[in-house]
Design a protein around this motif. Structure first.
Motif, PDB file in Angstrom:
ATOM      1  N   LEU A  30      -1.559   0.879  -4.352  1.00 18.06           N
ATOM      2  CA  LEU A  30      -0.569   0.746  -5.634  1.00 18.06           C
ATOM      3  C   LEU A  30       0.138   2.146  -5.706  1.00 18.06           C
ATOM      4  CD1 LEU A  30      -2.655  -0.742  -8.436  1.00 18.06           C
ATOM      5  CD2 LEU A  30      -0.463  -1.879  -7.263  1.00 18.06           C
ATOM      6  N   ASP A  31      -0.475   2.999  -5.194  1.00 20.34           N
ATOM      7  CA  ASP A  31       0.167   4.412  -5.075  1.00 20.34           C
ATOM      8  C   ASP A  31       1.241   4.347  -3.947  1.00 20.34           C
ATOM      9  OD1 ASP A  31      -1.473   5.792  -7.043  1.00 20.34           O
ATOM     10  OD2 ASP A  31      -2.487   6.615  -5.387  1.00 20.34           O
ATOM     11  N   GLY A  32       0.948   3.894  -2.713  1.00 22.84           N
ATOM     12  CA  GLY A  32       2.072   3.404  -1.894  1.00 22.84           C
ATOM     13  C   GLY A  32       2.917   2.560  -2.261  1.00 22.84           C
ATOM     14  N   LEU A  33       2.752   1.591  -3.058  1.00 20.73           N
ATOM     15  CA  LEU A  33       3.931   0.631  -3.466  1.00 20.73           C
ATOM     16  C   LEU A  33       4.759   1.297  -4.766  1.00 20.73           C
ATOM     17  CD1 LEU A  33       1.822  -2.822  -3.929  1.00 20.73           C
ATOM     18  CD2 LEU A  33       3.734  -2.071  -2.517  1.00 20.73           C
ATOM     19  N   GLU A  34       4.145   2.318  -5.494  1.00 17.78           N
ATOM     20  CA  GLU A  34       5.013   3.017  -6.523  1.00 17.78           C
ATOM     21  C   GLU A  34       5.840   3.969  -5.809  1.00 17.78           C
ATOM     22  OE1 GLU A  34       1.845   4.316  -8.993  1.00 17.78           O
ATOM     23  OE2 GLU A  34       1.513   2.385  -9.973  1.00 17.78           O
ATOM     24  N   VAL A  35       5.539   4.611  -4.526  1.00 21.02           N
ATOM     25  CA  VAL A  35       6.375   5.617  -3.936  1.00 21.02           C
ATOM     26  C   VAL A  35       7.706   4.569  -3.183  1.00 21.02           C
ATOM     27  CG1 VAL A  35       6.629   6.831  -1.685  1.00 21.02           C
ATOM     28  CG2 VAL A  35       4.600   7.133  -3.217  1.00 21.02           C
ATOM     29  N   THR A  36       7.243   3.478  -2.537  1.00 22.27           N
ATOM     30  CA  THR A  36       8.241   2.462  -2.120  1.00 22.27           C
ATOM     31  C   THR A  36       9.451   2.227  -3.031  1.00 22.27           C
ATOM     32  OG1 THR A  36       6.695   1.622  -0.511  1.00 22.27           O
ATOM     33  CG2 THR A  36       8.602   0.117  -0.956  1.00 22.27           C
ATOM     34  N   SER A  37       8.887   2.142  -4.476  1.00 22.95           N
ATOM     35  CA  SER A  37       9.945   1.636  -5.435  1.00 22.95           C
ATOM     36  C   SER A  37      10.937   2.579  -5.628  1.00 22.95           C
ATOM     37  CB  SER A  37       9.119   1.052  -6.696  1.00 22.95           C
ATOM     38  OG  SER A  37       8.663   2.403  -7.416  1.00 22.95           O
ATOM     39  N   TRP A  38      10.503   3.778  -5.272  1.00 25.20           N
ATOM     40  CA  TRP A  38      11.516   4.968  -5.724  1.00 25.20           C
ATOM     41  C   TRP A  38      12.935   4.813  -4.709  1.00 25.20           C
ATOM     42  CZ3 TRP A  38       7.453   9.543  -4.993  1.00 25.20           C
ATOM     43  CH2 TRP A  38       6.573   9.183  -6.267  1.00 25.20           C
ATOM     44  N   PHE A  39      12.669   4.217  -3.514  1.00 26.57           N
ATOM     45  CA  PHE A  39      13.619   4.210  -2.486  1.00 26.57           C
ATOM     46  C   PHE A  39      14.414   2.835  -2.692  1.00 26.57           C
ATOM     47  CE2 PHE A  39      10.101   6.570  -0.541  1.00 26.57           C
ATOM     48  CZ  PHE A  39      10.631   7.852  -0.683  1.00 26.57           C
TER      49      PHE A  39
END
Length: 364
Positions: A106-115
């Motif tokens: 989920l941490d990785g998915l949240e990072v992805t959402s920034w882009f």
């Protein structure tokens, strides 16, 4: 332990639900279906450039959907294991492991959402230029070039060297690379700006402390369907013998290419491919990206859209400080992220700074 895991499960379940929304999973599923239909159409591969662009878009969508599906499955696995935890301790351990993996995912998915900006998911062109500091700045440029190549390698991104110009006696006078990977441009936007180095100079016989600067520019590799006002008649093409490191034949033929865009004065060079044609194609990719940036400036009057504010490569304008003497520290001026392990950072351990910058940016 069970109560703790139950609480963790509730929090992670809420994050999974949030992720479906902020990642726009339903929209991505529909868009992927449309792209898959397009790729299956007769004649799709006749236009290789367009086909490659569509395939890359589909691959990025498919990976995000896969990661979300994995998160949802892990949530159900953890829930099922917790229900059986009272009967068997092994299920409690299984639930704890699933919750831990889910948190990381989920941490990785949240990072992805920034882009989510137009080119964030695509590839990047990164250039390092020496600032004030003479030979020191050339050496610093070489150090930064190596740092970014190592960072990209750690991310399993593909690096193509477009132009590496040796300095006079030490370091590099310029380095340009193309970085291909998921969210490469979005991630590397954090590096736009001036980088400041403080250390005992290896070129100073008196071993005095020197402050050195280098500028980093990051541009998107533009998809072929992006229109840029580039008339080939406005570009002067010069060829010359490569001076940079390269494969056999690179330094024995006039394979290097210099493009000069006459209306703007923008100059782009590329010399690290073996053939003149390859260097010319790579140089035009960089030129298109630079001209697009200029057009964005004119339309929106803010360079931050693509690259962040342009600053002089001098004292007081840096985005990050790297101090090797009298103490050891790397500190990002914007996010406040810092570490004393300078050697690791210069060896490509940049993730904390990249993510830290984007967290800071989102918070603004």
């Amino acid at each position: 332990m069970a109560d703790t895991n139950d609480k963790d499960l509730e929090q992670l379940a809420a994050r999974v639900a949030d992720a479906r929304g902020f990642l726009h999973i339903d929209d991505k599923v529909a868009e992927l279906a449309r792209l898959d239909e397009e790729t299956a159409a007769p004649g799709f591969w006749d236009d290789a450039a367009h086909a490659s662009s569509v395939s890359k878009q589909a691959s990025n969508l498919r990976e995000t959907i896969r990661e979300y599906d994995e998160a949802a499955a892990l949530l159900e696995d953890a829930r099922a294991a917790l229900e059986l935890a009272d009967e068997d301790e092994a299920f409690a351990e299984e639930a704890e492991a699933a919750l831990e993996r889910l948190g990381v995912l989920l941490d990785g998915l949240e990072v992805t959402s920034w882009f989510s900006d137009r080119f964030d998911s695509g590839d990047a062109i990164l250039t390092v230029n020496p600032g004030s500091g003479g030979l020191e700045a050339q050496d610093w440029t070489d150090m930064l070039y190596r740092m970014y190549v190592r960072y990209a390698e750690k991310k399993d991104w593909k690096v193509t060297i477009l132009d590496v110009v040796p300095g006079e006696g030490i370091g590099l006078d310029k380095a340009t690379i193309q970085v291909e990977g998921r969210n490469a441009y979005g991630m590397l936007k954090s590096e736009n700006g001036v980088h400041r180095l403080v250390r005992i100079s290896p070129t100073d016989d008196k071993k005095r402390r020197h402050t050195t600067f280098a500028g980093v520019e990051v541009l998107p590799v533009l998809p072929e369907d992006i229109e840029v006002d580039l008339n080939p008649a406005d570009v002067r093409v010069d060829v010359y013998r490569s001076s940079g490191p390269g494969g056999q034949c690179v330094n024995t033929t006039d394979s290097a290419v210099r493009l000069t865009h006459l209306p703007t004065g923008i100059v782009v060079t590329c010399q690290n491919e073996k053939s003149q044609l390859q260097n010319k194609e790579a140089a035009f990719r960089v030129l298109r990206a630079k001209l697009y940036e200029v057009e964005e400036q004119k339309r929106q009057e803010e360079l931050a859209q693509l690259r962040g504010e342009r600053r002089d490569n001098t004292f007081g304008s840096q985005i990050r400080n790297y101090v090797l003497y009298p103490y050891q520290m790397v500190k990002d001026v914007r996010s406040g992220i810092e570490t004393g392990n300078v050697e690791a950072v210069l060896d490509g351990d940049l993730e904390e700074f990249v993510i830290g910058y984007h967290k800071w940016r989102v918070s603004q």
